[in-house]
Design an enzyme around this catalytic site. Structure first.
Site, PDB file in Angstrom:
ATOM      1  N   ILE A 114      46.939  45.562  31.949  1.00 27.45           N
ATOM      2  CA  ILE A 114      47.102  44.115  32.084  1.00 27.45           C
ATOM      3  C   ILE A 114      45.767  43.416  31.898  1.00 27.45           C
ATOM      4  O   ILE A 114      44.759  43.844  32.456  1.00 27.45           O
ATOM      5  CB  ILE A 114      47.650  43.776  33.492  1.00 27.45           C
ATOM      6  CG1 ILE A 114      48.956  44.527  33.754  1.00 27.45           C
ATOM      7  CG2 ILE A 114      47.815  42.265  33.664  1.00 27.45           C
ATOM      8  CD1 ILE A 114      49.347  44.572  35.221  1.00 27.45           C
ATOM      9  N   CYS A 115      45.783  42.332  31.141  1.00 26.78           N
ATOM     10  CA  CYS A 115      44.609  41.471  31.003  1.00 26.78           C
ATOM     11  C   CYS A 115      44.855  40.231  31.862  1.00 26.78           C
ATOM     12  O   CYS A 115      45.624  39.351  31.493  1.00 26.78           O
ATOM     13  CB  CYS A 115      44.399  41.079  29.544  1.00 26.78           C
ATOM     14  SG  CYS A 115      42.954  40.023  29.302  1.00 26.78           S
ATOM     15  N   LEU A 116      44.232  40.223  33.021  1.00 29.25           N
ATOM     16  CA  LEU A 116      44.350  39.097  33.954  1.00 29.25           C
ATOM     17  C   LEU A 116      43.008  38.953  34.653  1.00 29.25           C
ATOM     18  O   LEU A 116      42.524  39.899  35.290  1.00 29.25           O
ATOM     19  CB  LEU A 116      45.472  39.338  34.970  1.00 29.25           C
ATOM     20  CG  LEU A 116      45.720  38.244  36.003  1.00 29.25           C
ATOM     21  CD1 LEU A 116      46.133  36.928  35.336  1.00 29.25           C
ATOM     22  CD2 LEU A 116      46.780  38.685  37.004  1.00 29.25           C
TER      23      LEU A 116
END
Length: 179
Positions: A114-116
């Site tokens: 995940i890119c967060l």
């Protein structure tokens, strides 16, 4: 709810008693264990219908969570399972979270990474499991297509009708009936 609470409490209480399991959270700092037990209880007491998380077996540093897509988004009624791995210095370092359920999304790659920002450079010790799960649920309906891990999903995001068709096909082909 009472039996779930009792079971989770028992799991949390017994975490440090499992000396035969080298992967148990016995080796974790006691303040980390205390914090995670508190977060587990708070999450369970909040009783939020579209998010949940519980320790995976007797390891309080590894949890399995679920989120459902928020109403009014293309992810509405879709359910996703997550793995949450807490570092031994949590909450000063973010947990590592990956989608176990295949998730077709601009900010999720095909391995579930995940890119967060709040899980990376914007992490703060004030965040907890509940805020993380709510942020991930929000990310489903409000991705950042300018920082994609899935370029095809990012390019298609602007055309919500077509995006939803592809999303639902991906979900049906890879997920439906497995959660």
């Amino acid at each position: 709810m009472a039996s779930t609470l009792t079971s989770a409490t028992t799991t949390a209480a017994n975490t440090n008693n499992n000396s035969s399991n080298p992967n148990s959270s016995e080796t974790a700092n006691s303040s980390v264990i205390k914090r995670l037990r508190s977060e587990l209880m708070n999450l369970m007491m909040a009783n939020l219908p579209d998010i949940s998380a519980f320790p995976d077996s007797d390891n309080l540093l590894r949890w399995v969570g679920t989120i459902s897509g928020a109403p009014g988004t293309v992810y509405e009624n879709l359910k996703y399972k997550l793995q949450i791995q807490f570092p031994s210095n949590y909450p000063y370092t973010a947990p590592t979270i990956t989608f176990l359920t295949p998730c077709w999304h601009p900010n999720v790659d095909d391995r579930g990474n995940i890119c967060l920002d709040i899980l990376k450079e914007e992490w703060s010790a004030i965040y907890n499991v509940q805020t993380i799960l709510l942020s991930l649920q929000s990310l489903l309906g409000e991705p950042n297509p300018d920082s994609p891990l899935n370029g095809q999903a990012a390019r298609l995001w602007e055309n919500q009708e077509e995006y939803k068709k592809v999303l639902l096909k991906h979900y049906k082909d890879n997920v439906a009936g497995t959660i």
